[in-house]
Scaffold this motif. Structure first.
Motif, PDB file in Angstrom:
ATOM      1  N   ALA A  44      37.849  37.123  40.714  1.00 33.66           N
ATOM      2  CA  ALA A  44      38.532  36.572  39.542  1.00 33.66           C
ATOM      3  C   ALA A  44      37.667  36.698  38.290  1.00 33.66           C
ATOM      4  O   ALA A  44      38.164  37.054  37.216  1.00 33.66           O
ATOM      5  N   ALA A  45      36.375  36.439  38.417  1.00 34.51           N
ATOM      6  CA  ALA A  45      35.478  36.536  37.268  1.00 34.51           C
ATOM      7  C   ALA A  45      35.343  37.984  36.804  1.00 34.51           C
ATOM      8  O   ALA A  45      35.318  38.253  35.592  1.00 34.51           O
ATOM      9  N   LEU A  46      35.269  38.911  37.731  1.00 31.62           N
ATOM     10  CA  LEU A  46      35.182  40.327  37.373  1.00 31.62           C
ATOM     11  C   LEU A  46      36.441  40.771  36.634  1.00 31.62           C
ATOM     12  O   LEU A  46      36.369  41.434  35.608  1.00 31.62           O
ATOM     13  N   TYR A  47      37.596  40.358  37.139  1.00 30.21           N
ATOM     14  CA  TYR A  47      38.860  40.702  36.486  1.00 30.21           C
ATOM     15  C   TYR A  47      38.898  40.110  35.082  1.00 30.21           C
ATOM     16  O   TYR A  47      39.210  40.790  34.115  1.00 30.21           O
ATOM     17  N   TRP A  48      38.569  38.821  34.966  1.00 33.04           N
ATOM     18  CA  TRP A  48      38.637  38.145  33.681  1.00 33.04           C
ATOM     19  C   TRP A  48      37.684  38.790  32.674  1.00 33.04           C
ATOM     20  O   TRP A  48      38.049  39.011  31.514  1.00 33.04           O
ATOM     21  N   LEU A  49      36.469  39.080  33.100  1.00 36.03           N
ATOM     22  CA  LEU A  49      35.475  39.647  32.200  1.00 36.03           C
ATOM     23  C   LEU A  49      35.864  41.046  31.733  1.00 36.03           C
ATOM     24  O   LEU A  49      35.719  41.377  30.553  1.00 36.03           O
ATOM     25  N   THR A  50      36.376  41.856  32.629  1.00 38.54           N
ATOM     26  CA  THR A  50      36.751  43.217  32.231  1.00 38.54           C
ATOM     27  C   THR A  50      37.961  43.219  31.310  1.00 38.54           C
ATOM     28  O   THR A  50      38.029  44.014  30.383  1.00 38.54           O
ATOM     29  N   VAL A  51      38.901  42.315  31.529  1.00 42.09           N
ATOM     30  CA  VAL A  51      40.062  42.243  30.642  1.00 42.09           C
ATOM     31  C   VAL A  51      39.660  41.654  29.295  1.00 42.09           C
ATOM     32  O   VAL A  51      40.083  42.139  28.246  1.00 42.09           O
ATOM     33  N   ARG A  52      38.846  40.629  29.335  1.00 45.32           N
ATOM     34  CA  ARG A  52      38.421  39.964  28.086  1.00 45.32           C
ATOM     35  C   ARG A  52      37.623  40.905  27.188  1.00 45.32           C
ATOM     36  O   ARG A  52      37.782  40.874  25.969  1.00 45.32           O
ATOM     37  N   ILE A  56      37.868  48.051  31.045  1.00 50.03           N
ATOM     38  CA  ILE A  56      38.620  48.216  32.285  1.00 50.03           C
ATOM     39  C   ILE A  56      37.913  49.127  33.296  1.00 50.03           C
ATOM     40  O   ILE A  56      37.979  48.866  34.489  1.00 50.03           O
ATOM     41  N   PRO A  57      37.196  50.195  32.901  1.00 50.69           N
ATOM     42  CA  PRO A  57      36.511  51.017  33.907  1.00 50.69           C
ATOM     43  C   PRO A  57      35.467  50.263  34.716  1.00 50.69           C
ATOM     44  O   PRO A  57      35.118  50.674  35.820  1.00 50.69           O
ATOM     45  N   ALA A  58      34.983  49.151  34.212  1.00 49.07           N
ATOM     46  CA  ALA A  58      33.994  48.371  34.958  1.00 49.07           C
ATOM     47  C   ALA A  58      34.613  47.684  36.171  1.00 49.07           C
ATOM     48  O   ALA A  58      33.902  47.326  37.109  1.00 49.07           O
ATOM     49  N   LEU A  59      35.923  47.520  36.189  1.00 51.60           N
ATOM     50  CA  LEU A  59      36.598  46.846  37.307  1.00 51.60           C
ATOM     51  C   LEU A  59      36.472  47.635  38.614  1.00 51.60           C
ATOM     52  O   LEU A  59      35.941  47.106  39.596  1.00 51.60           O
ATOM     53  N   PRO A  60      36.895  48.888  38.683  1.00 58.40           N
ATOM     54  CA  PRO A  60      36.727  49.611  39.949  1.00 58.40           C
ATOM     55  C   PRO A  60      35.269  49.927  40.271  1.00 58.40           C
ATOM     56  O   PRO A  60      34.883  49.953  41.440  1.00 58.40           O
ATOM     57  N   LEU A 104      43.408  46.118  45.098  1.00 60.90           N
ATOM     58  CA  LEU A 104      44.854  46.171  44.898  1.00 60.90           C
ATOM     59  C   LEU A 104      45.339  44.958  44.108  1.00 60.90           C
ATOM     60  O   LEU A 104      46.133  45.092  43.166  1.00 60.90           O
ATOM     61  N   ALA A 105      44.868  43.771  44.464  1.00 61.09           N
ATOM     62  CA  ALA A 105      45.272  42.562  43.746  1.00 61.09           C
ATOM     63  C   ALA A 105      44.828  42.618  42.289  1.00 61.09           C
ATOM     64  O   ALA A 105      45.600  42.262  41.382  1.00 61.09           O
ATOM     65  N   GLN A 106      43.611  43.077  42.043  1.00 61.04           N
ATOM     66  CA  GLN A 106      43.140  43.195  40.663  1.00 61.04           C
ATOM     67  C   GLN A 106      43.948  44.238  39.897  1.00 61.04           C
ATOM     68  O   GLN A 106      44.251  44.054  38.713  1.00 61.04           O
ATOM     69  N   GLY A 107      44.306  45.327  40.553  1.00 61.05           N
ATOM     70  CA  GLY A 107      45.123  46.350  39.903  1.00 61.05           C
ATOM     71  C   GLY A 107      46.505  45.845  39.549  1.00 61.05           C
ATOM     72  O   GLY A 107      47.029  46.125  38.464  1.00 61.05           O
ATOM     73  N   ILE A 108      47.112  45.068  40.440  1.00 60.69           N
ATOM     74  CA  ILE A 108      48.434  44.495  40.154  1.00 60.69           C
ATOM     75  C   ILE A 108      48.342  43.516  38.993  1.00 60.69           C
ATOM     76  O   ILE A 108      49.180  43.531  38.084  1.00 60.69           O
ATOM     77  N   LEU A 109      47.327  42.647  39.018  1.00 55.95           N
ATOM     78  CA  LEU A 109      47.150  41.709  37.908  1.00 55.95           C
ATOM     79  C   LEU A 109      46.905  42.437  36.595  1.00 55.95           C
ATOM     80  O   LEU A 109      47.415  42.031  35.549  1.00 55.95           O
ATOM     81  N   LEU A 110      46.141  43.501  36.649  1.00 46.19           N
ATOM     82  CA  LEU A 110      45.871  44.299  35.456  1.00 46.19           C
ATOM     83  C   LEU A 110      47.164  44.885  34.911  1.00 46.19           C
ATOM     84  O   LEU A 110      47.426  44.832  33.711  1.00 46.19           O
ATOM     85  N   VAL A 112      50.266  43.781  35.452  1.00 45.81           N
ATOM     86  CA  VAL A 112      51.195  42.734  35.027  1.00 45.81           C
ATOM     87  C   VAL A 112      50.787  42.129  33.687  1.00 45.81           C
ATOM     88  O   VAL A 112      51.614  41.959  32.797  1.00 45.81           O
ATOM     89  N   PHE A 113      49.513  41.807  33.541  1.00 49.71           N
ATOM     90  CA  PHE A 113      49.099  41.056  32.366  1.00 49.71           C
ATOM     91  C   PHE A 113      48.568  41.905  31.215  1.00 49.71           C
ATOM     92  O   PHE A 113      48.540  41.431  30.081  1.00 49.71           O
ATOM     93  N   VAL A 114      48.144  43.116  31.466  1.00 52.30           N
ATOM     94  CA  VAL A 114      47.571  43.922  30.382  1.00 52.30           C
ATOM     95  C   VAL A 114      48.489  45.079  30.019  1.00 52.30           C
ATOM     96  O   VAL A 114      48.888  45.218  28.860  1.00 52.30           O
ATOM     97  N   VAL A 115      48.830  45.906  30.969  1.00 51.00           N
ATOM     98  CA  VAL A 115      49.612  47.109  30.671  1.00 51.00           C
ATOM     99  C   VAL A 115      51.007  46.740  30.179  1.00 51.00           C
ATOM    100  O   VAL A 115      51.472  47.278  29.167  1.00 51.00           O
ATOM    101  N   ARG A 116      51.668  45.811  30.848  1.00 50.56           N
ATOM    102  CA  ARG A 116      53.006  45.410  30.417  1.00 50.56           C
ATOM    103  C   ARG A 116      52.965  44.764  29.029  1.00 50.56           C
ATOM    104  O   ARG A 116      53.868  44.962  28.228  1.00 50.56           O
TER     105      ARG A 116
END
Length: 123
Positions: A44-52, A56-60, A104-110, A112-116
């Motif tokens: 969750a922290a990795l997802y939040w930090l990369t989106v914030r 985004i390349p830091a996520l994978p 996969l979960a991080q990609g779906i969240l990405l 849903v909340f960023v791309v859309r």
């Protein structure tokens, strides 16, 4: 530019910890699911930090670094209960499955909340 690389380096340094291995080890040694909590917090922290930071390349890459360190520890851990606890998976197979599910979960969240959100802002 320096700030972006500092954030990426920080993400990679934090990702070196074998979070999935810690969860698996606690599951096998203590028969407790509490060990997976650091994995969930880290993901969750990795997802939040990369989106914030819009990095985004830091996520994978962070997930890959964590997977590699977890794989190394899983391959070198000699726990006598290690083989039967993750049935129908072997320990490396379970590690791969959990790592894939986290990614996969991080990609779906990405998506849903960023791309859309970015697509709806353009129209």
């Amino acid at each position: 530019m320096v700030k972006k690389w500092t954030v990426r380096l920080g993400i990679l340094l934090v990702s070196v910890c074998p979070y999935v291995f810690w969860g698996m080890y606690a599951d096998a040694a203590d028969r407790s699911m509490k060990g997976y909590l650091p994995l969930l917090v880290w993901a969750a922290a990795l997802y939040w930090l990369t989106v914030r930071t819009r990095d985004i390349p830091a996520l994978p890459v962070g997930n890959l670094v964590s997977f590699l360190s977890s794989y190394w520890f899983t391959a070198h851990c000699r726990l006598e209960n290690w083989g039967w606890i993750f049935k129908p998976f072997s320990p490396p197979g379970f590690l791969k499955a959990v790592s894939a599910l986290v990614l996969l979960a991080q990609g779906i969240l990405l998506w849903v909340f960023v791309v859309r959100k970015e697509r709806s802002n353009k129209t």
